[in-house]
Design a protein around this motif. Structure first.
Motif, mmCIF file in Angstrom:
data_model
loop_
_atom_site.group_PDB
_atom_site.id
_atom_site.type_symbol
_atom_site.label_atom_id
_atom_site.label_comp_id
_atom_site.label_asym_id
_atom_site.label_seq_id
_atom_site.Cartn_x
_atom_site.Cartn_y
_atom_site.Cartn_z
ATOM 1 N N TYR A 120 2.930 16.378 -2.004
ATOM 2 C CA TYR A 120 3.758 15.882 -3.350
ATOM 3 C C TYR A 120 4.484 16.918 -4.287
ATOM 4 O O TYR A 120 3.601 17.330 -4.832
ATOM 5 C CB TYR A 120 3.206 14.773 -4.128
ATOM 6 N N PRO A 135 0.704 -1.326 0.000
ATOM 7 C CA PRO A 135 -0.326 -0.300 -0.324
ATOM 8 C C PRO A 135 1.106 1.122 0.153
ATOM 9 O O PRO A 135 1.626 1.647 0.283
ATOM 10 C CB PRO A 135 -1.213 -0.093 1.634
ATOM 11 N N ASP A 136 0.326 2.140 -0.683
ATOM 12 C CA ASP A 136 0.877 3.401 -0.954
ATOM 13 C C ASP A 136 2.315 3.534 -1.060
ATOM 14 O O ASP A 136 3.454 4.188 -1.244
ATOM 15 C CB ASP A 136 0.854 4.056 0.812
ATOM 16 N N SER A 137 2.401 2.112 -2.250
ATOM 17 C CA SER A 137 3.895 2.823 -3.068
ATOM 18 C C SER A 137 3.522 3.562 -4.539
ATOM 19 O O SER A 137 2.355 3.412 -4.538
ATOM 20 C CB SER A 137 4.115 1.160 -2.997
ATOM 21 N N LEU A 156 -0.589 11.330 -7.372
ATOM 22 C CA LEU A 156 -0.341 11.707 -6.783
ATOM 23 C C LEU A 156 -0.386 13.141 -6.589
ATOM 24 O O LEU A 156 -0.139 13.961 -6.704
ATOM 25 C CB LEU A 156 1.529 11.622 -6.157
ATOM 26 N N GLY A 172 -5.320 0.931 -3.451
ATOM 27 C CA GLY A 172 -4.409 2.208 -2.586
ATOM 28 C C GLY A 172 -3.271 1.870 -3.129
ATOM 29 O O GLY A 172 -2.263 2.501 -1.796
ATOM 30 N N ARG A 173 -3.045 2.522 -4.324
ATOM 31 C CA ARG A 173 -1.450 2.558 -4.942
ATOM 32 C C ARG A 173 -1.217 3.788 -5.555
ATOM 33 O O ARG A 173 -2.422 3.941 -6.347
ATOM 34 C CB ARG A 173 -0.647 1.263 -5.399
ATOM 35 N N HIS A 174 0.055 3.952 -6.344
ATOM 36 C CA HIS A 174 -0.113 5.002 -6.899
ATOM 37 C C HIS A 174 0.612 5.055 -8.333
ATOM 38 O O HIS A 174 1.637 3.339 -8.490
ATOM 39 C CB HIS A 174 0.840 6.321 -6.002
ATOM 40 N N GLN A 194 -5.309 2.325 -8.423
ATOM 41 C CA GLN A 194 -5.337 3.844 -7.011
ATOM 42 C C GLN A 194 -6.998 3.339 -6.574
ATOM 43 O O GLN A 194 -6.288 4.152 -5.306
ATOM 44 C CB GLN A 194 -5.733 4.468 -8.297
#
Length: 313
Positions: free
Chosen positions: A170, A75-77, A164, A99-101, A95
């Motif tokens: 960011y 997650p959050d990578s 992001l 929950g990934r970017h 996404q």
């Protein structure tokens, strides 16, 4: 920080390999001279370690292979991909469901409605989702939003799309500077095909299961070398990419061969320590920040027939 890209491997020309993996067809009556294996790999871009790979027949879409690899990302990578992977059906679920970017170059001609402006060359766009994508996945929305960051690169404007969206967290320039790390996966493919396999034209296995086993063995070998490089880099307090892969490969292979025939297993730790010390002497200098090379157009492929399908010959 991850990178994902596709790659193709040539398998020996046997009937079994052609039937299982397939090949490139130039037109109705001609095929490529070798069966081809389609693959996508997920790479830790900072350590250049392979996280996972997915392989299948040549006709399999790289989108399908990429979707199999998404669950391997924590997650959050962030994963960096080439513009060929631009698809709402591929990136929106990554996404919003997982929950990934992601970070990707914008395709030429893509346009969207500006929803919000964060700064110069930094906007949020509302993009339409194609009917084809919604037909494959009815849960996709009619539109989706992406952040578009445009900066000048080599005298030309270049735009990146990313998920992001938090501009306060960011920074645009920092995100734009990340894209060059996508090339780490190209370097990894080069290390495997050129340095490890010695630029071999094809793999060796005559049967499909043997081809798969050979590829997984190659990845395992690559990761063992990369893992040792990471440990050496930690001791030397440098980034893993600063350790010469060719030097590490030669030293490690030599030591493995010595250890396999050694009658004194107790000497292996001392040999391993000495090997690490030797490899540390081959730390590469830092990369030049202004290193740029112009793109070159590949030569035109031959128009002569390559090989007829045996069934149609």
């Amino acid at each position: 920080m991850y990178a994902l890209d596709g790659v193709v491997w040539r398998a020996p020309d046997t009937q079994e390999n052609r039937e299982h993996f397939g090949c490139q067809r130039n037109h109705a009556n001609h095929q490529s001279p070798f069966p081809l294996v389609r693959m996508a790999c997920l790479l830790d871009a900072r350590a250049r370690l392979l996280i996972d790979a997915s392989l299948d027949a040549y006709d399999t879409s790289e989108y399908t292979l990429a979707q199999r690899l998404w669950p391997q990302m924590p997650p959050d990578s962030l994963v960096i991909v080439d513009k060929g992977f631009y698809s709402a059906g591929l990136l929106w679920p990554l996404q919003h469901r997982q929950g990934r970017h992601w970070l990707i170059p914008a395709r030429a001609g893509l346009k969207g409605e500006v929803v919000q402006t964060y700064g110069s060359g930094d906007v949020r766009l509302r993009m339409k989702v194609s009917p084809q994508a919604r037909k494959k996945d009815p849960e996709l929305p009619l539109t989706w939003e992406v952040r578009a960051i445009t900066r000048e690169l080599d005298g030309k404007p270049k735009t990146l799309f990313t998920s992001l969206a938090d501009a306060a967290r960011y920074q645009a320039d920092e995100i734009f500077a990340l894209y060059h790390e996508r090339w780490e996966i190209e370097l990894a493919y080069g290390e495997m095909k050129t340095d490890m396999l010695g630029q071999a034209m094809t793999l060796r296995s005559q049967q499909p299961e043997g081809v798969k086993q050979e590829l997984w063995a190659t990845f395992l070998m690559y990761n063992l070398i990369r893992l040792e490089i990471t440990r050496i880099a930690d001791e030397a307090k440098v980034q893993p990419c600063r350790i010469s892969f060719i030097t590490a490969l030669r030293y490690i292979v030599d030591e493995w061969m010595w250890s396999s025939g050694s009658s004194t297993p107790g000497a292996i730790p001392a040999k391993l320590k000495a090997m690490r010390q030797n490899i540390r002497r081959f730390v590469l200098p830092p990369r030049r920040p202004d290193r740029r090379y112009p793109r070159e157009v590949r030569m035109t492929k031959t128009h002569y027939p390559i090989k007829k399908n045996a069934a149609q010959a």
